[in-house]
Structure formats: C-alpha cells, structure tokens
Design a protein around this motif. Structure first.
Motif, short mmCIF file in Angstrom:
data_model
loop_
_atom_site.label_atom_id
_atom_site.label_comp_id
_atom_site.label_asym_id
_atom_site.label_seq_id
_atom_site.Cartn_x
_atom_site.Cartn_y
_atom_site.Cartn_z
N PRO A 132 -72.85 -51.03 44.13
CA PRO A 132 -71.82 -50.87 43.09
C PRO A 132 -70.58 -50.12 43.56
O PRO A 132 -69.57 -50.08 42.85
CB PRO A 132 -72.56 -50.09 41.99
N ARG A 133 -70.63 -49.53 44.73
CA ARG A 133 -69.46 -48.77 45.21
C ARG A 133 -68.35 -49.68 45.71
O ARG A 133 -67.22 -49.22 45.91
CB ARG A 133 -69.88 -47.83 46.35
N PHE A 134 -68.65 -50.98 45.91
CA PHE A 134 -67.70 -51.84 46.59
C PHE A 134 -67.39 -53.11 45.82
O PHE A 134 -68.20 -53.60 45.02
CB PHE A 134 -68.25 -52.24 47.97
N THR A 135 -66.21 -53.63 46.09
CA THR A 135 -65.83 -54.97 45.65
C THR A 135 -65.71 -55.84 46.90
O THR A 135 -65.03 -55.46 47.86
CB THR A 135 -64.47 -54.94 44.91
N VAL A 136 -66.40 -56.96 46.89
CA VAL A 136 -66.39 -57.87 48.03
C VAL A 136 -65.59 -59.11 47.65
O VAL A 136 -65.90 -59.77 46.65
CB VAL A 136 -67.83 -58.28 48.42
N LEU A 186 -71.71 -47.84 58.64
CA LEU A 186 -70.60 -46.90 58.85
C LEU A 186 -69.29 -47.51 58.36
O LEU A 186 -68.45 -46.80 57.76
CB LEU A 186 -70.50 -46.52 60.32
N GLN A 187 -69.10 -48.79 58.58
CA GLN A 187 -67.90 -49.45 58.04
C GLN A 187 -67.80 -49.22 56.54
O GLN A 187 -66.74 -48.86 56.00
CB GLN A 187 -67.94 -50.94 58.33
N LEU A 188 -68.91 -49.44 55.84
CA LEU A 188 -68.90 -49.29 54.39
C LEU A 188 -68.72 -47.83 53.96
O LEU A 188 -68.07 -47.55 52.95
CB LEU A 188 -70.21 -49.85 53.81
N ALA A 189 -69.29 -46.92 54.72
CA ALA A 189 -69.11 -45.49 54.41
C ALA A 189 -67.64 -45.10 54.50
O ALA A 189 -67.14 -44.30 53.70
CB ALA A 189 -69.95 -44.64 55.36
N LEU A 190 -66.92 -45.68 55.46
CA LEU A 190 -65.49 -45.40 55.59
C LEU A 190 -64.71 -46.01 54.44
O LEU A 190 -63.73 -45.43 53.95
CB LEU A 190 -64.97 -45.93 56.93
N VAL A 191 -65.14 -47.21 53.98
CA VAL A 191 -64.50 -47.80 52.80
C VAL A 191 -64.72 -46.91 51.58
O VAL A 191 -63.80 -46.69 50.78
CB VAL A 191 -65.05 -49.22 52.54
N ALA A 192 -65.93 -46.39 51.44
CA ALA A 192 -66.24 -45.51 50.31
C ALA A 192 -65.36 -44.27 50.31
O ALA A 192 -65.05 -43.71 49.25
CB ALA A 192 -67.71 -45.11 50.34
N ARG A 197 -62.32 -44.38 51.14
CA ARG A 197 -60.99 -44.93 50.89
C ARG A 197 -60.07 -44.80 52.10
O ARG A 197 -58.86 -44.62 51.99
CB ARG A 197 -60.36 -44.30 49.65
N ILE A 198 -60.66 -44.93 53.29
CA ILE A 198 -59.88 -44.90 54.52
C ILE A 198 -59.16 -46.23 54.73
O ILE A 198 -58.07 -46.29 55.29
CB ILE A 198 -60.80 -44.58 55.72
N GLY A 199 -59.79 -47.31 54.29
CA GLY A 199 -59.19 -48.63 54.46
C GLY A 199 -60.12 -49.70 53.93
O GLY A 199 -61.08 -49.41 53.20
N ILE A 200 -59.83 -50.96 54.29
CA ILE A 200 -60.68 -52.08 53.91
C ILE A 200 -61.50 -52.51 55.13
O ILE A 200 -61.05 -52.37 56.27
CB ILE A 200 -59.87 -53.27 53.38
N PRO A 228 -63.01 -50.51 47.91
CA PRO A 228 -63.66 -49.67 46.91
C PRO A 228 -63.75 -50.41 45.58
O PRO A 228 -62.87 -51.21 45.23
CB PRO A 228 -62.71 -48.45 46.81
N ALA A 229 -64.79 -50.17 44.83
CA ALA A 229 -65.02 -50.84 43.56
C ALA A 229 -63.84 -50.62 42.62
O ALA A 229 -63.29 -49.52 42.53
CB ALA A 229 -66.30 -50.34 42.92
N GLY A 230 -63.45 -51.71 41.92
CA GLY A 230 -62.39 -51.62 40.93
C GLY A 230 -60.99 -51.74 41.48
O GLY A 230 -60.03 -51.79 40.70
#
Length: 308
Positions: free
Chosen positions: A252-256, A227-233, A235-238, A172-174
């Motif tokens: 902008p929702r994610f930090t890579v 779907l992987q990214l939706a689960l990250v959004a 905050r289920i995991g990385i 998740p971003a930040g």
C-alpha cells in the motif's frame, strides 16, 4: 554368441580385412580369426568369403550384420543409461541465479529435483546476468537464470525462455493515478532509481530510452529491488523496476504505473552450447518439461522472475 565376437564380426565386415579389424579392435589378428571361425561354426554357415586382397560378406554374413549392429547398439545404450543413473546418484549441479527467484517456478523445480535425485549435490551461485553468462560459457557453472540481452539470444549458450516481464514506474502512494501511464519524458524529469550497469536489466532500460532519443540518468543504482522501493518510500525519486518483483506485490505504500512505450524483457534459463549437457543438467531440463503444466505459485507475481 558373445558381444565381443559380434564386435569383431562388425569390424571385419566394415574394414573388409582381418588385419585392419584387429588394429581397430586392438587385438592380434589370430584372435579375431579364431572368434569368427567359432561364430561360423556356431551358426553353421560361412560369414565371409576370403579373397586374396580382402574379405567380403556372404549372404549369411549380410543377414547377420544388421542384427549384430543392433545388439551392439543396445549394449552401448544400456551402458549410457547406467552411466546416467550413476551420475544422478552422485553427480553435482551448479546453478547461477539472479535475484527474485522466490516468486517463480524455479524453487518448485528444485524441490522436486531434490526429492527425485537426493544424492545430486546442488549448488547455487548468485550474481548479475553478465557475470553468470560468462560463468556458463566458461564452464564454471552448469546453467543459470539470466536476463535475456535486448539484442537477441545470448551468444555461446543454449537457452529456454522462463518468462516475459516488463518494467514499470513505482511512485509513493497517492502521487499519481495507477491507471495513467508514465511517459519516458515524464520519467527523466525526476530522480530515477533503477538497476546498476552490472545488471542485465540495465541494458534494456537504457536502450529503450535511447530509442526515444532520451538520455536516462540513474541517480540511485541498485539491483536490490527491496532497496529501490525503500528509497521510493523515502520520496527520493521514482523506481523503474520489474513488475514481477514479489516485494512489489500489493504494497500500500506505492503506486505502480505502466510505462509508455512499454519496456519488455525476458528471463531465460541458459546452459553452455556445443557440449553435451551433464547428466544432472539433462535431468533438470527433462523435469522442467515434465512439470511445465503445473500452476505457478499463488500471488500477483506468480510465475515471474526478477532481478539481475
């Protein structure tokens, strides 16, 4: 001077026998004898010396032989050329695809292919890399884009590298500075979202962690990067996913962050080895070579292939 007569002439020269030449050409011996005599009359010179047990070329026959072979080879080449044209006018091309090809040069290749060969019926089959490899080896499809196995080139197929890629961690971003790599030790401490066992990328990720003496437990396994990214959004995991994914670009929702050590992988275009490629497949490979210098589509994921 007819091609059939030249075929008979070459057969007699190579078999050194009118009888064997007749059997080779599937005609009766008198027919070959008559054609050779007519050819000798036309050229005004004997082509063979008739001996009791065999026939041998005269100097005139030796002079004619390379020209006759060249004529027959040219005729055969013309037949193949028009057979190829016929295949491209009404053939079919079955291509297997993993997910995420929208960010690669494959759509552009297919677009140009369609414009040049509109009567070739192109069909796409979506599946995981192991499944597509099996279909190529079994001849169910002509070719496929797959993840290259971590232990080298795929067996039983010819291949051409499409791109080099790597696995990154998505959070998740930040939650972490983007310029600070994530170690494998850090990755296994939390809940991991990544590809399932039916994905070719799955083997790369597991092998990399195993090489570091770490067991990787994937809590949420899916080959759908969105779907992987939706689960990250949520905050289920990385997520440990492909950096080349178009859905990952500039969100902008994610930090890579990069992984340390890097997990590198390749995407390859494969087709069945040991057999002559179909005409439509050869045309696709030729087009690829012709357009290889074209720029990739715009965007951070340009030229990349992801998924499966």
């Amino acid at each position: 001077m007819e091609l059939r007569t030249l075929e008979y002439f070459v057969a007699v020269a190579e078999e050194r026998s009118f009888t064997k030449a007749a059997a080779r050409c599937h005609v009766v011996q008198p027919a070959i004898s008559q054609q050779i005599q007519a050819l000798e009359k036309e050229l005004g010179e004997l082509l063979f010396e008739r001996l009791p047990r065999q026939v041998v070329l005269t100097s005139g026959g030796a002079a004619l032989l390379p020209h006759a072979r060249a004529c027959l080879a040219s005729a055969a080449s013309a037949v193949l050329e028009f057979a190829d044209r016929s295949g491209l006018l009404g053939g079919s091309f079955a291509l297997g695809t993993v997910g995420g090809l929208e960010g690669t040069g494959i759509p552009r290749l297919l677009g140009e292919y369609h414009r040049r060969y509109p009567r070739v019926a192109v069909s796409l089959t979506g599946a995981s890399s192991p499944s597509l490899l099996a279909k190529v080896r079994d001849g169910e499809i002509d070719a496929a884009v797959v993840a290259g196995p971590p232990d080298g080139e795929p067996a039983g197929v010819a291949s051409r590298v499409l791109l080099e890629d790597r696995i990154v961690a998505v959070l998740p971003a930040g939650s972490r500075p983007a310029n600070r790599p994530m170690t494998f030790d850090e990755a296994v401490r939390g809940s991991v979202i990544s590809y399932g066992p039916d994905s070719g990328v799955h083997a790369f990720v597991r092998a990399a962690f195993a090489a570091e003496g770490l067991r990787l437990d994937i809590a949420y396994a899916t080959n759908d990067v969105a779907l992987q990214l939706a689960l990250v959004a949520e905050r289920i995991g990385i997520a440990l996913t492909s950096r080349a994914s178009p859905v990952l670009a500039a969100d902008p929702r994610f930090t890579v962050v990069p992984l340390e050590p890097a997990i590198r992988l390749r995407k390859v275009f494969v087709w069945r080895a040991g057999t002559r490629p179909s005409v439509p497949l050869r045309a696709f490979l030729d087009l690829w070579a012709e357009l290889s210098d074209l720029p990739a589509p715009d965007g951070p994921a340009a030229g990349a292939v992801v998924g499966g």
